[in-house]
Design a protein around this motif. Structure first.
Motif, PDB file in Angstrom:
ATOM      1  N   ARG A 250       0.820  -1.206   0.000  1.00 22.79           N
ATOM      2  CA  ARG A 250       0.000   0.000   0.000  1.00 22.79           C
ATOM      3  C   ARG A 250       0.858   1.262   0.000  1.00 22.79           C
ATOM      4  N   VAL A 251       1.959   1.225   0.734  1.00 17.56           N
ATOM      5  CA  VAL A 251       2.833   2.408   0.741  1.00 17.56           C
ATOM      6  C   VAL A 251       3.525   2.557  -0.614  1.00 17.56           C
ATOM      7  N   ALA A 252       3.973   1.434  -1.170  1.00 22.50           N
ATOM      8  CA  ALA A 252       4.638   1.488  -2.483  1.00 22.50           C
ATOM      9  C   ALA A 252       3.678   2.051  -3.530  1.00 22.50           C
ATOM     10  N   ALA A 253       2.409   1.686  -3.403  1.00 22.62           N
ATOM     11  CA  ALA A 253       1.413   2.153  -4.368  1.00 22.62           C
ATOM     12  C   ALA A 253       1.171   3.655  -4.263  1.00 22.62           C
ATOM     13  N   MET A 254       1.564   4.247  -3.136  1.00 22.31           N
ATOM     14  CA  MET A 254       1.367   5.692  -2.963  1.00 22.31           C
ATOM     15  C   MET A 254       2.525   6.520  -3.531  1.00 22.31           C
ATOM     16  N   ALA A 255       3.538   5.837  -4.070  1.00 22.07           N
ATOM     17  CA  ALA A 255       4.740   6.546  -4.534  1.00 22.07           C
ATOM     18  C   ALA A 255       4.418   7.557  -5.638  1.00 22.07           C
ATOM     19  N   GLY A 256       3.460   7.203  -6.478  1.00 18.56           N
ATOM     20  CA  GLY A 256       2.984   8.127  -7.513  1.00 18.56           C
ATOM     21  C   GLY A 256       4.057   8.590  -8.473  1.00 18.56           C
ATOM     22  N   ASP A 257       3.921   9.820  -8.945  1.00 16.52           N
ATOM     23  CA  ASP A 257       4.867  10.364  -9.920  1.00 16.52           C
ATOM     24  C   ASP A 257       6.096  10.961  -9.249  1.00 16.52           C
ATOM     25  N   LEU A 258       6.005  11.156  -7.940  1.00 12.61           N
ATOM     26  CA  LEU A 258       7.077  11.857  -7.240  1.00 12.61           C
ATOM     27  C   LEU A 258       8.249  10.947  -6.906  1.00 12.61           C
ATOM     28  N   TRP A 259       7.942   9.688  -6.593  1.00 13.49           N
ATOM     29  CA  TRP A 259       8.963   8.763  -6.118  1.00 13.49           C
ATOM     30  C   TRP A 259       8.999   7.492  -6.953  1.00 13.49           C
TER      31      TRP A 259
END
Ligand code: GLN
Length: 282
Positions: A250-259
């Motif tokens: 879930r955290v990896a999925a929040m990386a988005g375009d920034l990370w």
């Protein structure tokens, strides 16, 4: 007359009856603490008789332990990365998994000249201080919202004779002067979901709630670190975080375009535990 070994055996049996999981180990650590000895010395001096005052001091600690106080809060110390750190109930007790976070962050930083590193939610300071020890030439800043925690962290930095700058504030807010210049943000943020508090072992519930609770789904601090951290690091800079059970995806999925998710590192039990993200250019 009670000898060291008899006292340990009695205490271990008492703990076992009271359902303390690591009964024997706790009994030994607490007696060693009372006698100012290493655990191994309990075996070497096994037939040494205890003095009245030593027995009284030991009994007091045994009672507190059976009331649910974790051993490190009774001894005031906990080992992390083979080094001793002071702890008290205003800080989270260091966990072995966090060594993986420190190791991974240190490895990443080794390739950089005089890196600027920030430990967000430093607590007892274990992450910041261990990184400062492992990375001579680095500049490390530790942030925490709790003044009581920072007092513990400062004491630990003095004890380990490293220069770490500690700042008080909410997450990255006291770091505005470092905006865009930070090489690595490292954090073991609170990540327990609010609804899970009651199910935590009573020992864990003695630790500061502010060091454990991460909002409704436990992920509040990751959301903020990803968003607010993106503006703070250099291009290609690191965000290294520890996560709870079942949170890595879930955290990896929040990386988005920034990370960009560089690596997900499992702990000794095979649970994905550390996420290494690097700041995408632009
Ligand atoms: N950074 C500290 C640790 O890893 C404190 C973490 C916290 O309070 N969530 O132990």
């Amino acid at each position: 007359m009670l000898t060291i070994m008899e006292a340990v055996q009695k205490a271990a049996a008492y703990f076992a009856r009271r359902g303390i999981p690591s009964a024997r180990l706790d009994a030994e650590v607490l007696l060693a603490h009372v006698l100012k000895l290493e655990r191994i010395d309990l075996y070497i001096q096994h037939d040494r008789p205890l003095l009245r005052g030593e027995i009284d001091a030991y009994r007091k600690l045994l009672q507190e332990r059976t009331r649910g106080v974790p051993v490190p809060y009774l001894t005031g110390r906990r080992e992390f990365f083979s080094r001793e750190f002071f702890v008290n109930p205003s800080v989270l007790i260091p966990r072995p998994e966090t060594e993986l976070l420190v190791e991974a962050a240190a490895d990443w930083c080794k390739g950089r000249e005089g890196p600027l590193i920030v430990d967000v939610g430093t607590g007892s300071g274990i992450i910041a201080i261990t990184l400062a020890v492992l990375l001579p030439g680095s500049k490390v800043v530790g942030v925490d919202i709790s003044e009581e925690a920072l007092a513990v962290a400062r004491r630990n930095a003095d004890y380990h004779q490293v220069e770490v700058e500690f700042r008080r504030g909410d997450l990255l807010s006291p770091l505005q002067d470092l905006r865009g210049r930070i090489d690595a943000i490292v954090s073991n943020p609170p990540y327990i979901a609010a609804g899970e508090w009651e199910e935590l072992p009573r020992e864990v519930r003695q630790e500061p709630a502010a060091a454990l609770l991460g909002g409704a789904d436990g992920l509040d601090f990751y959301r903020r670190l990803l968003l607010e951290g993106a503006a703070m690091v250099v291009s290609g800079g690191l965000l290294a975080v520890e996560v709870g059970w079942g949170q890595a995806e879930r955290v990896a999925a929040m990386a988005g375009d920034l990370w960009r998710v560089k690596e997900i590192i499992p702990d000794y039990a095979g649970i994905p535990r550390v996420i290494m993200l690097t700041r995408r250019a632009g």
